[in-house]
Design a protein around this motif. Structure first.
Motif, mmCIF file in Angstrom:
data_model
loop_
_atom_site.group_PDB
_atom_site.id
_atom_site.type_symbol
_atom_site.label_atom_id
_atom_site.label_comp_id
_atom_site.label_asym_id
_atom_site.label_seq_id
_atom_site.Cartn_x
_atom_site.Cartn_y
_atom_site.Cartn_z
ATOM 1 N N HIS A 140 0.853 -1.191 0.000
ATOM 2 C CA HIS A 140 0.000 0.000 0.000
ATOM 3 C C HIS A 140 0.894 1.247 0.000
ATOM 4 N N PRO A 141 1.465 1.581 -1.153
ATOM 5 C CA PRO A 141 2.435 2.675 -1.224
ATOM 6 C C PRO A 141 1.805 4.047 -1.005
ATOM 7 N N LEU A 142 2.396 4.811 -0.105
ATOM 8 C CA LEU A 142 1.946 6.160 0.196
ATOM 9 C C LEU A 142 3.155 7.042 0.490
ATOM 10 N N ALA A 143 3.000 8.330 0.254
ATOM 11 C CA ALA A 143 4.058 9.285 0.582
ATOM 12 C C ALA A 143 3.432 10.612 0.972
ATOM 13 N N VAL A 144 3.988 11.245 1.974
ATOM 14 C CA VAL A 144 3.594 12.596 2.350
ATOM 15 C C VAL A 144 4.841 13.464 2.285
ATOM 16 N N TYR A 145 4.683 14.698 1.801
ATOM 17 C CA TYR A 145 5.870 15.534 1.623
ATOM 18 C C TYR A 145 5.556 17.009 1.840
ATOM 19 N N LYS A 146 6.626 17.779 1.971
ATOM 20 C CA LYS A 146 6.488 19.216 2.173
ATOM 21 C C LYS A 146 7.754 19.907 1.680
ATOM 22 N N TRP A 147 7.573 21.034 1.014
ATOM 23 C CA TRP A 147 8.705 21.864 0.615
ATOM 24 C C TRP A 147 8.964 22.910 1.693
ATOM 25 N N VAL A 148 10.219 23.080 2.083
ATOM 26 C CA VAL A 148 10.595 24.083 3.073
ATOM 27 C C VAL A 148 11.782 24.885 2.550
ATOM 28 N N ARG A 149 11.855 26.130 2.957
ATOM 29 C CA ARG A 149 12.989 26.965 2.565
ATOM 30 C C ARG A 149 14.190 26.651 3.451
ATOM 31 N N VAL A 150 15.363 26.625 2.832
ATOM 32 C CA VAL A 150 16.610 26.442 3.571
ATOM 33 C C VAL A 150 17.226 27.816 3.776
ATOM 34 N N LEU A 151 17.368 28.226 5.032
ATOM 35 C CA LEU A 151 17.855 29.565 5.355
ATOM 36 C C LEU A 151 19.366 29.630 5.469
ATOM 37 N N GLY A 152 20.000 28.472 5.610
ATOM 38 C CA GLY A 152 21.452 28.455 5.695
ATOM 39 C C GLY A 152 21.972 27.278 6.485
ATOM 40 N N VAL A 153 23.286 27.183 6.532
ATOM 41 C CA VAL A 153 23.965 26.119 7.263
ATOM 42 C C VAL A 153 24.919 26.767 8.257
ATOM 43 N N ASN A 154 24.847 26.310 9.496
ATOM 44 C CA ASN A 154 25.703 26.857 10.544
ATOM 45 C C ASN A 154 26.271 25.705 11.354
ATOM 46 N N GLY A 155 27.595 25.525 11.254
ATOM 47 C CA GLY A 155 28.202 24.382 11.903
ATOM 48 C C GLY A 155 27.686 23.120 11.246
ATOM 49 N N GLU A 156 27.170 22.204 12.057
ATOM 50 C CA GLU A 156 26.617 20.964 11.523
ATOM 51 C C GLU A 156 25.095 21.024 11.427
ATOM 52 N N LYS A 157 24.546 22.235 11.535
ATOM 53 C CA LYS A 157 23.096 22.396 11.556
ATOM 54 C C LYS A 157 22.591 23.101 10.309
ATOM 55 N N VAL A 158 21.445 22.612 9.815
ATOM 56 C CA VAL A 158 20.762 23.230 8.689
ATOM 57 C C VAL A 158 19.539 23.949 9.240
ATOM 58 N N LEU A 159 19.394 25.229 8.877
ATOM 59 C CA LEU A 159 18.281 26.030 9.374
ATOM 60 C C LEU A 159 17.169 26.050 8.325
ATOM 61 N N LEU A 160 15.988 25.600 8.724
ATOM 62 C CA LEU A 160 14.842 25.521 7.829
ATOM 63 C C LEU A 160 13.745 26.477 8.275
ATOM 64 N N ASP A 161 13.066 27.056 7.293
ATOM 65 C CA ASP A 161 11.865 27.846 7.546
ATOM 66 C C ASP A 161 10.681 26.897 7.405
ATOM 67 N N THR A 162 9.991 26.611 8.488
ATOM 68 C CA THR A 162 8.912 25.631 8.451
ATOM 69 C C THR A 162 7.667 26.148 7.740
ATOM 70 N N GLY A 163 7.591 27.463 7.526
ATOM 71 C CA GLY A 163 6.424 28.031 6.873
ATOM 72 C C GLY A 163 5.228 28.187 7.789
ATOM 73 N N GLU A 164 5.418 27.971 9.072
ATOM 74 C CA GLU A 164 4.336 28.050 10.048
ATOM 75 C C GLU A 164 4.608 29.184 11.028
ATOM 76 N N ASP A 165 3.961 30.324 10.782
ATOM 77 C CA ASP A 165 4.087 31.495 11.660
ATOM 78 C C ASP A 165 5.532 31.919 11.866
ATOM 79 N N GLY A 166 6.330 31.759 10.817
ATOM 80 C CA GLY A 166 7.716 32.195 10.909
ATOM 81 C C GLY A 166 8.603 31.293 11.743
ATOM 82 N N ASN A 167 8.101 30.134 12.128
ATOM 83 C CA ASN A 167 8.902 29.213 12.933
ATOM 84 C C ASN A 167 10.067 28.655 12.128
#
Length: 230
Positions: free
Chosen positions: A46-73
């Motif tokens: 029963h193949p299914l997939a859920v997905y979402k596009w998010v903006r990548v705001l940058g990379v700092n150290g070993e962390k990737v900062l994402l804009d979740t699109g939810e109230d600026g979170n």
């Protein structure tokens, strides 16, 4: 949130057995048995997939900062020492895919009744089917990048990419409505049903590749995985 449900799974017994044998010659009798497994149990997929596009705001150290699109979170995900694989991304496709839980239940029943080879082949068919859904997600990223005149990066996943532990699934899954595809995350950060997978793919104008690249060289299972891409 977008859900893919009309996903075609095209299982080929010879390809499944070749994968099991890491490209070596596949015994004809095993191919025949695998084909029988496919025909008998394909209704369990029963193949299914859920997905979402998010903006990548940058990379700092070993962390990737994402804009979740939810109230600026914003969300920082720690993907470890290979953070540079996301450094060129401006958008990221976050996804969870699954084939459902019926196949795994059948595999357990077959093992309990000592049908060990049948269980092994069926489990392998499930792994190949899940990989085909992941290819659909890769194609989605490639098409979006092509539309924008961009390139694509690697398909990255917690628990597979060295330095990005399985606990990272909580971050990715928190961006998605898993209930839409009947998947949940356990307390130990394992996706249920087991034949499910999470991932993130970056796209951006500075990527050169038009195809999602293999991350096998950075994978925690690089030396043992029978799906490894050359």
């Amino acid at each position: 949130m977008p859900v893919l449900s009309d996903i075609k799974i095209d299982l080929n017994a010879r390809e499944v057995v070749l994968a099991l044998h890491q490209g070596r010659k596949a015994p004809p009798e095993l191919i025949d048995q695998t084909q029988e497994i496919i025909e008998q149990y394909k209704s369990l997929l029963h193949p299914l997939a859920v997905y979402k596009w998010v903006r990548v705001l940058g990379v700092n150290g070993e962390k990737v900062l994402l804009d979740t699109g939810e109230d600026g979170n914003k969300l920082r995900i720690n993907i470890g020492p290979h953070f540079d694989l996301m450094s060129k991304a401006e958008l990221a496709l976050v996804s969870v895919v699954t084939i459902g839980g019926e196949l795994d239940e059948c595999v357990r029943d077959l093992n309990k009744s000592d049908h060990i080879l049948e269980a092994y082949l069926l489990d392998s068919v499930g792994v190949v089917a899940l990989a085909q859904i992941e290819e659909v997600i890769r194609s989605l990223a490639e098409k979006e990048a092509e539309t924008r005149g961009w390139g694509v990066g690697y398909a990255l996943a917690p628990g597979s990419l060295r330095g990005w532990p399985l606990e990272g699934q909580a971050d990715l899954c928190g961006l998605l409505s898993l209930e839409q595809i009947n998947v949940r995350l356990s307390d130990s950060n394992i996706l249920i049903p087991l034949k499910s997978a999470s991932g993130i793919i970056g796209i951006g104008p500075n990527y050169q590749s038009k195809k999602v690249e293999s991350v096998c060289q950075f994978c925690t299972r690089a030396d043992t995985c029978w799906q490894r891409r050359k």
